[in-house]
Design a protein around this motif. Sequence first.
Motif, PDB file in Angstrom:
ATOM      1  N   ASP A  27       0.847  -1.189   0.000  1.00 25.00           N
ATOM      2  CA  ASP A  27       0.000   0.000   0.000  1.00 25.00           C
ATOM      3  C   ASP A  27       0.882   1.239   0.000  1.00 25.00           C
ATOM      4  OD1 ASP A  27      -2.421  -1.488   0.288  1.00 25.00           O
ATOM      5  OD2 ASP A  27      -2.002  -1.682   2.430  1.00 25.00           O
ATOM      6  N   VAL A  28       0.431   2.279  -0.694  1.00 22.38           N
ATOM      7  CA  VAL A  28       1.161   3.541  -0.762  1.00 22.38           C
ATOM      8  C   VAL A  28       0.402   4.593   0.038  1.00 22.38           C
ATOM      9  CG1 VAL A  28       1.949   5.403  -2.286  1.00 22.38           C
ATOM     10  CG2 VAL A  28       2.165   3.012  -3.006  1.00 22.38           C
ATOM     11  N   GLY A  33       5.199  15.594   2.529  1.00 28.33           N
ATOM     12  CA  GLY A  33       6.396  15.674   1.714  1.00 28.33           C
ATOM     13  C   GLY A  33       7.138  14.373   1.481  1.00 28.33           C
ATOM     14  N   LEU A  34       6.615  13.258   2.014  1.00 23.07           N
ATOM     15  CA  LEU A  34       7.232  11.979   1.709  1.00 23.07           C
ATOM     16  C   LEU A  34       6.140  10.931   1.565  1.00 23.07           C
ATOM     17  CD1 LEU A  34       7.796   9.728   4.362  1.00 23.07           C
ATOM     18  CD2 LEU A  34       8.659  11.884   5.186  1.00 23.07           C
ATOM     19  N   ALA A  35       6.510   9.798   1.006  1.00 25.44           N
ATOM     20  CA  ALA A  35       5.541   8.723   0.813  1.00 25.44           C
ATOM     21  C   ALA A  35       6.076   7.444   1.450  1.00 25.44           C
ATOM     22  CB  ALA A  35       5.285   8.497  -0.679  1.00 25.44           C
ATOM     23  N   LEU A  43       7.823  -3.812   7.986  1.00 28.26           N
ATOM     24  CA  LEU A  43       8.574  -3.535   6.753  1.00 28.26           C
ATOM     25  C   LEU A  43       7.882  -2.416   5.991  1.00 28.26           C
ATOM     26  CD1 LEU A  43      10.854  -4.014   4.797  1.00 28.26           C
ATOM     27  CD2 LEU A  43       9.593  -5.966   3.863  1.00 28.26           C
ATOM     28  N   VAL A  44       8.400  -1.229   6.197  1.00 31.78           N
ATOM     29  CA  VAL A  44       7.896  -0.017   5.546  1.00 31.78           C
ATOM     30  C   VAL A  44       9.049   0.606   4.784  1.00 31.78           C
ATOM     31  CG1 VAL A  44       6.948   2.293   5.941  1.00 31.78           C
ATOM     32  CG2 VAL A  44       6.185   0.380   7.355  1.00 31.78           C
ATOM     33  N   VAL A  45       8.784   1.036   3.560  1.00 31.95           N
ATOM     34  CA  VAL A  45       9.803   1.702   2.747  1.00 31.95           C
ATOM     35  C   VAL A  45       9.423   3.175   2.644  1.00 31.95           C
ATOM     36  CG1 VAL A  45      10.969   1.790   0.519  1.00 31.95           C
ATOM     37  CG2 VAL A  45      10.190  -0.419   1.428  1.00 31.95           C
ATOM     38  N   TRP A  46      10.326   4.054   3.039  1.00 32.54           N
ATOM     39  CA  TRP A  46      10.129   5.486   2.915  1.00 32.54           C
ATOM     40  C   TRP A  46      10.647   5.927   1.557  1.00 32.54           C
ATOM     41  CZ3 TRP A  46      11.660   3.082   7.341  1.00 32.54           C
ATOM     42  CH2 TRP A  46      10.901   3.315   8.487  1.00 32.54           C
ATOM     43  N   CYS A  47       9.980   6.891   0.947  1.00 38.48           N
ATOM     44  CA  CYS A  47      10.353   7.391  -0.378  1.00 38.48           C
ATOM     45  C   CYS A  47      10.428   8.909  -0.317  1.00 38.48           C
ATOM     46  CB  CYS A  47       9.307   6.989  -1.421  1.00 38.48           C
ATOM     47  SG  CYS A  47       8.927   5.234  -1.414  1.00 38.48           S
ATOM     48  N   HIS A  48      11.607   9.438  -0.603  1.00 37.39           N
ATOM     49  CA  HIS A  48      11.776  10.891  -0.594  1.00 37.39           C
ATOM     50  C   HIS A  48      13.177  11.223  -1.106  1.00 37.39           C
ATOM     51  CE1 HIS A  48      11.135  15.026   0.531  1.00 37.39           C
ATOM     52  NE2 HIS A  48      12.279  15.032   1.173  1.00 37.39           N
ATOM     53  N   GLY A  49      13.279  12.325  -1.804  1.00 37.98           N
ATOM     54  CA  GLY A  49      14.578  12.831  -2.223  1.00 37.98           C
ATOM     55  C   GLY A  49      15.338  11.916  -3.167  1.00 37.98           C
ATOM     56  N   GLY A  50      14.606  11.163  -3.977  1.00 36.89           N
ATOM     57  CA  GLY A  50      15.267  10.294  -4.930  1.00 36.89           C
ATOM     58  C   GLY A  50      15.791   8.991  -4.351  1.00 36.89           C
TER      59      GLY A  50
END
Length: 87
Positions: A27-28, A33-35, A43-50
């Motif tokens: 799930d997203v 400012g981040l996803a 187990l969570v993946v953070w997405c930000h800044g490339g």
Amino acid sequence: MNAPSSRSETEAAALADALAAQGIPADVHDGYGLALVSVWAGLVVWCHGGRYWWRSAWDARRQRVIYAWHPSSDPAQAAYRVALRYA
């Protein structure tokens, strides 16, 4: 899912799609400012800044989390690495 509203959400959606191709549902979630890509409990993946980053281990000596990261320009390889952690 609705159309992505930020670069981070676009990166997260790409990772979620790559995980789905490997049979791993995710799930997203986007905000502030981040996803996040929620893969499994713990187990969570953070997405930000490339970058994607996720908890990979625990350093008992230092009493702190160790994180792995991968550039968001390669979601397929990041998904492979996350899948190894998922297993």
